[in-house]
Write a protein that holds these residues in place. Structure first.
Motif: not given
Length: 304
Positions: A15-16, A39-42, A77-81, A85-86
Motif C-alpha cells: 500500500h502507499p 517502487l512497485i505498489t500493489c 512522498a516520493m517527491a520528498e525522497l 520511478d514509482h
C-alpha cells in the motif's frame, strides 16, 4: 529503459505509505548516490483508515475515493525522497486493498469477507506476470519486499511477498515468456526487518520517560511478536540518520494514514532514531558482504 545507472534497486510494497515507513531512508540514500530506485505498489490502499477529519468522506464505506486520494499522497512522498520511478502493479487500481482484521492473538489477519478484486484473491501467476516485465526492464541487482508473514500478518503484505518471490523466479527463466524481454536473475533479495535490539532500546527509553502506551504498552523485556526480527537474523542495516528529515516529510505526505506528531512517530525526533532511522534487512538470496560491524551497510555490497 536505456542507459540505466549501474546500480538498480526494486522495492515491492502493498500500500502507499508502507514504502516510506519501511525503506524511506534507504530509498533517499540510493537516489542521492545515483542509483535507479523503482517502487512497485500493489494496491491503492482503499481500505485504510482516514485520520484527517475533513477527508473522512473518502473512506471505503462512504464515497470510496480514498485510493484515488492516496495516489496523490504517494506522489508527494516520493517527491520528498527523490524517487521518480514509482508504479502500481498492473496499473492503478487493478488490485484492491484487501483490508485486515485483528485475530485472537492480536495479529493482523484476513477479513472474513474479501472482495473478488482484492489483492488477496488475485491469481498468483496473473499478478506475477504484471511484475516480471518490470524486473526484466529494470534489471535490478537488489529486490526488497516483505517476509513470508508480511512482517505483521496483513494479507496484502503476505501477497506482495508471494508475488515478488514468484515473479523474481519467473523473470530469471530464459524460457519463460520471451515476450516479456530477456531473462534477468536478481542477484540479491532482502526482506524488511524490524531490528529487535533497536526496538527494545527505544521501548526502554519510552518507558523510562513515563510513556506506557506507545507500541501498545509492549514490555521492552518481554515477548515482542512476529513483526520483530532477532538481531542474529539481520544481515544489513542502512543508517538513515542523514535522511530522517526527508523520511519524516514523506511520512507527513501520507496524511490520511500517519500522524507523525503523535507518540508513535515522535520517537524519530527524540530518542528513538534507532527504530525509524536504522532500516534493517534479512538477506534471503545472494551472498552477504558484511562490513566491520558484522553486517552490511550497503545493499549492493559484494556486487561487481
Amino acid at each position: 529503459m536505456a542507459d540505466l545507472p549501474d546500480r538498480r534497486l526494486l522495492l515491492v510494497h502493498a500500500h502507499p505509505d508502507d514504502e516510506t515507513i519501511n525503506n524511506g531512508a534507504t530509498m533517499a540514500r540510493y537516489v542521492d548516490e545515483g542509483a535507479h530506485v523503482t517502487l512497485i505498489t500493489c494496491t491503492l490502499g482503499e481500505e485504510g483508515e482516514v485520520l484527517v477529519p475533513d477527508l473522512a468522506h473518502l473512506a471505503a464505506d462512504q464515497t470510496d475515493q480514498l485510493g484515488v486520494h492516496r495516489i496523490t499522497e504517494l506522489d508527494a512522498a516520493m517527491a520528498e525522497l527523490g524517487v521518480t520511478d514509482h508504479r502500481f502493479l498492473g496499473g492503478p487500481g487493478k488490485y484492491r486493498d484487501t483490508g485486515m482484521i485483528y485475530n485472537d492473538e492480536g495479529n493482523a489477519d484476513v477479513p472474513p469477507d474479501t472482495r473478488p478484486d482484492s489483492f488477496w484473491q488475485a491469481d498468483l501467476l496473473t499478478a506475477a506476470n504484471d511484475l516480471v516485465p518490470v524486473i526484466r526492464e529494470i534489471r535490478p541487482q537488489v529486490l526488497v519486499t516483505y517476509d513470508q508473514y508480511g512482517n505483521y500478518g496483513h494479507p496484502d503484505h503476505i501477497q506482495a511477498h508471494r508475488v515478488a518471490t514468484y515473479a523474481a523466479s519467473l523473470a530469471a527463466a530464459p524460457s519463460y515468456r520471451e515476450d516479456f524481454g530477456p531473462a534477468w536473475d536478481i542477484p540479491k533479495i532482502y526482506w524488511n526487518a524490524m531490528i529487535e535490539s533497536r526496538l527494545r532500546d527505544s521501548l526502554r527509553a519510552l518507558r523510562e520517560a513515563g510513556d506506557t502506551t506507545t507500541f501498545e504498552g509492549m514490555d521492552p523485556e518481554g515477548p515482542l511478536g512476529p513483526f520483530v526480527t532477532p538481531d542474529r537474523f539481520i544481515d544489513a542495516i542502512i543508517d538513515g540518520r542523514a535522511y530522517m528529515d526527508r523520511k519524516m516529510n514523506a511520512m507527513k505526505a501520507h496524511a490520511t494514514q500517519i500522524t507523525v506528531d503523535g507518540p508513535f512517530f515522535a520517537l524519530s525526533n527524540n530518542n528513538g532514531n534507532e527504530i525509524w532511522g536504522d532500516e534493517g534487512y534479512r538477506l534471503v538470496k545472494g551472498t552477504a558482504a558484511p562490513g566491520p560491524s558484522g553486517v552490511e551497510d550497503d545493499l549492493f555490497a559484494g556486487l561487481a
